[in-house]
Design a protein around this motif. Structure first.
Motif, PDB file in Angstrom:
ATOM      1  N   LEU A  15       0.824  -1.214   0.000  1.00 53.64           N
ATOM      2  CA  LEU A  15       0.000   0.000   0.000  1.00 53.64           C
ATOM      3  C   LEU A  15       0.856   1.261   0.000  1.00 53.64           C
ATOM      4  N   CYS A  16       2.069   1.156   0.474  1.00 48.41           N
ATOM      5  CA  CYS A  16       2.943   2.333   0.600  1.00 48.41           C
ATOM      6  C   CYS A  16       3.088   3.098  -0.709  1.00 48.41           C
ATOM      7  N   HIS A  17       3.143   2.374  -1.816  1.00 47.30           N
ATOM      8  CA  HIS A  17       3.340   3.024  -3.118  1.00 47.30           C
ATOM      9  C   HIS A  17       2.139   3.868  -3.527  1.00 47.30           C
ATOM     10  N   ARG A  18       0.984   3.575  -2.965  1.00 46.42           N
ATOM     11  CA  ARG A  18      -0.245   4.280  -3.346  1.00 46.42           C
ATOM     12  C   ARG A  18      -0.730   5.231  -2.259  1.00 46.42           C
ATOM     13  N   CYS A  19       0.110   5.468  -1.247  1.00 44.19           N
ATOM     14  CA  CYS A  19      -0.305   6.285  -0.101  1.00 44.19           C
ATOM     15  C   CYS A  19      -0.006   7.758  -0.346  1.00 44.19           C
ATOM     16  N   ALA A  20      -0.888   8.611   0.160  1.00 42.75           N
ATOM     17  CA  ALA A  20      -0.714  10.053   0.029  1.00 42.75           C
ATOM     18  C   ALA A  20       0.307  10.595   1.020  1.00 42.75           C
ATOM     19  N   ALA A  21       0.885   9.789   1.865  1.00 40.21           N
ATOM     20  CA  ALA A  21       1.769  10.250   2.947  1.00 40.21           C
ATOM     21  C   ALA A  21       2.904  11.192   2.550  1.00 40.21           C
ATOM     22  N   PRO A  22       3.693  11.090   1.602  1.00 41.27           N
ATOM     23  CA  PRO A  22       4.109  10.023   0.698  1.00 41.27           C
ATOM     24  C   PRO A  22       5.320   9.283   1.253  1.00 41.27           C
ATOM     25  N   LEU A  35      10.340   4.248   3.733  1.00 37.91           N
ATOM     26  CA  LEU A  35      10.180   4.988   4.978  1.00 37.91           C
ATOM     27  C   LEU A  35       8.822   5.677   4.976  1.00 37.91           C
ATOM     28  N   CYS A  36       8.070   5.466   6.044  1.00 37.16           N
ATOM     29  CA  CYS A  36       6.755   6.095   6.184  1.00 37.16           C
ATOM     30  C   CYS A  36       6.880   7.299   7.107  1.00 37.16           C
ATOM     31  N   PRO A  37       6.450   8.477   6.679  1.00 38.48           N
ATOM     32  CA  PRO A  37       6.536   9.655   7.539  1.00 38.48           C
ATOM     33  C   PRO A  37       5.491   9.672   8.655  1.00 38.48           C
ATOM     34  N   GLN A  50      -2.213  -3.867   4.919  1.00 43.01           N
ATOM     35  CA  GLN A  50      -3.218  -3.124   5.689  1.00 43.01           C
ATOM     36  C   GLN A  50      -2.484  -2.088   6.527  1.00 43.01           C
ATOM     37  N   CYS A  51      -3.043  -0.890   6.616  1.00 42.97           N
ATOM     38  CA  CYS A  51      -2.432   0.161   7.427  1.00 42.97           C
ATOM     39  C   CYS A  51      -3.523   1.107   7.904  1.00 42.97           C
ATOM     40  N   PRO A  52      -3.596   1.358   9.216  1.00 45.00           N
ATOM     41  CA  PRO A  52      -4.653   2.247   9.721  1.00 45.00           C
ATOM     42  C   PRO A  52      -4.453   3.698   9.287  1.00 45.00           C
TER      43      PRO A  52
END
Length: 64
Positions: A15-22, A35-37, A50-52
């Motif tokens: 899912l990380c590749h499609r996340c707006a986080a970015p 790396l997730c911010p 899955q990620c909340p």
């Protein structure tokens, strides 16, 4: 650190590749880490299925 996704994507189902986080892509000579911010542990075990905190990226406008 690099914000551009490598080609080919590591763990393409993540899912990380499609996340707006970015996500940020951290490359070593032999590996690529995502790396997730937002997450406290920063480097989630891959692939993330899955990620909340996941929020989908908004669709990019089509070129006319």
């Amino acid at each position: 650190m690099d914000e551009t996704p490598p080609s080919p994507l590591p763990f393409p189902t993540s899912l990380c590749h499609r996340c707006a986080a970015p996500p940020r892509y951290v490359r070593t000579k032999t590996s690529t880490f995502i790396l997730c911010p937002l997450l406290p542990q920063k480097y989630a075990p891959q692939p993330v299925l899955q990620c909340p905190l996941f929020r989908p990226k908004s669709p990019e406008p089509e070129a006319k």
